[in-house]
Write a protein that holds these residues in place. Structure first.
Motif, PDB file in Angstrom:
ATOM      1  N   UNK A 183       0.794  -1.227   0.000  1.00 11.16           N
ATOM      2  CA  UNK A 183       0.000   0.000   0.000  1.00 11.16           C
ATOM      3  C   UNK A 183       0.826   1.277   0.000  1.00 11.16           C
ATOM      4  N   UNK A 184       2.104   1.152   0.285  1.00 11.73           N
ATOM      5  CA  UNK A 184       2.953   2.338   0.418  1.00 11.73           C
ATOM      6  C   UNK A 184       3.199   3.001  -0.936  1.00 11.73           C
ATOM      7  N   UNK A 221      -0.976   3.349  14.034  1.00 10.32           N
ATOM      8  CA  UNK A 221      -1.182   4.756  13.709  1.00 10.32           C
ATOM      9  C   UNK A 221      -2.285   5.358  14.580  1.00 10.32           C
ATOM     10  N   UNK A 222      -3.345   4.605  14.817  1.00  7.78           N
ATOM     11  CA  UNK A 222      -4.430   5.100  15.657  1.00  7.78           C
ATOM     12  C   UNK A 222      -3.968   5.273  17.105  1.00  7.78           C
ATOM     13  N   UNK A 230      -1.216  10.281  11.140  1.00  9.77           N
ATOM     14  CA  UNK A 230      -1.902   9.995   9.880  1.00  9.77           C
ATOM     15  C   UNK A 230      -1.018   9.342   8.826  1.00  9.77           C
ATOM     16  N   UNK A 231       0.276   9.256   9.107  1.00 10.50           N
ATOM     17  CA  UNK A 231       1.177   8.658   8.112  1.00 10.50           C
ATOM     18  C   UNK A 231       2.416   8.132   8.806  1.00 10.50           C
ATOM     19  N   UNK A 232       3.088   7.213   8.123  1.00  6.53           N
ATOM     20  CA  UNK A 232       4.337   6.668   8.664  1.00  6.53           C
ATOM     21  C   UNK A 232       5.267   6.319   7.514  1.00  6.53           C
ATOM     22  N   UNK A 250      -2.804   6.714   6.703  1.00  3.06           N
ATOM     23  CA  UNK A 250      -3.942   6.028   7.305  1.00  3.06           C
ATOM     24  C   UNK A 250      -5.034   5.829   6.258  1.00  3.06           C
ATOM     25  N   UNK A 251      -5.213   6.807   5.408  1.00  3.31           N
ATOM     26  CA  UNK A 251      -6.211   6.682   4.338  1.00  3.31           C
ATOM     27  C   UNK A 251      -5.904   5.495   3.433  1.00  3.31           C
ATOM     28  N   UNK A 252      -4.633   5.350   3.029  1.00  2.00           N
ATOM     29  CA  UNK A 252      -4.234   4.210   2.186  1.00  2.00           C
ATOM     30  C   UNK A 252      -4.585   2.890   2.867  1.00  2.00           C
TER      31      UNK A 252
END
Length: 133
Positions: free
Chosen positions: A12-13, A100-101, A106-108, A123-125
């Motif tokens: 997903x990245x 993440x939560x 929101x991102x990493x 997080x969206x991805x």
């Protein structure tokens, strides 16, 4: 999506990372973000013992614009997040969501087994990968 076909972070990245030096100015970072149409930049390590950093538009809003500071007089290292929460490329996406939560981010940055940054995931991805077709 089945148990026999798990979704991993590497699936997903976004592999195209945009990086900047910590000594660059925030004005430089803003120009790069605008040019590349991204909302975050990975801040390079200074040496092999250093950690990665990340600067996002919220850092610029909070640390520069809201404080009425001149972007050309502030260095990226002054407002960036460091060290980062990184995700191993082989982590299951559902665990990445939990992580993440837990940290309310929101991102990493995604890293390989040698700790090299190889991508970024939001997080969206991660959530959209679990959405029904």
């Amino acid at each position: 999506m089945t148990e026999s076909d798990p979704i991993r972070v590497r699936d997903l990245m976004v592999a195209e990372l945009h990086t900047i030096d910590g000594l660059a100015t925030v004005a430089d970072a803003m120009a790069m973000m605008k040019r590349q149409q991204v909302s975050s930049l990975v801040v390079d390590r200074r040496n092999e013992d250093d950690e990665l950093g990340l600067v996002v538009v919220a850092d610029i809003a909070r640390g520069v614009i809201a404080d009425n500071r001149a972007p050309e007089r502030v260095n990226v290292y002054e407002i960036m997040s460091k060290p980062l929460l990184t995700l191993p490329e082989d982590m299951l996406a559902r665990y990445a969501v939990r992580l993440l939560m837990r940290f309310e981010i929101s991102r990493a940055v995604v890293v390989d087994q040698h700790r090299n940054a190889i991508g970024i995931v939001t997080l969206r991805d991660l959530i959209m990968a679990h959405a029904p077709e």
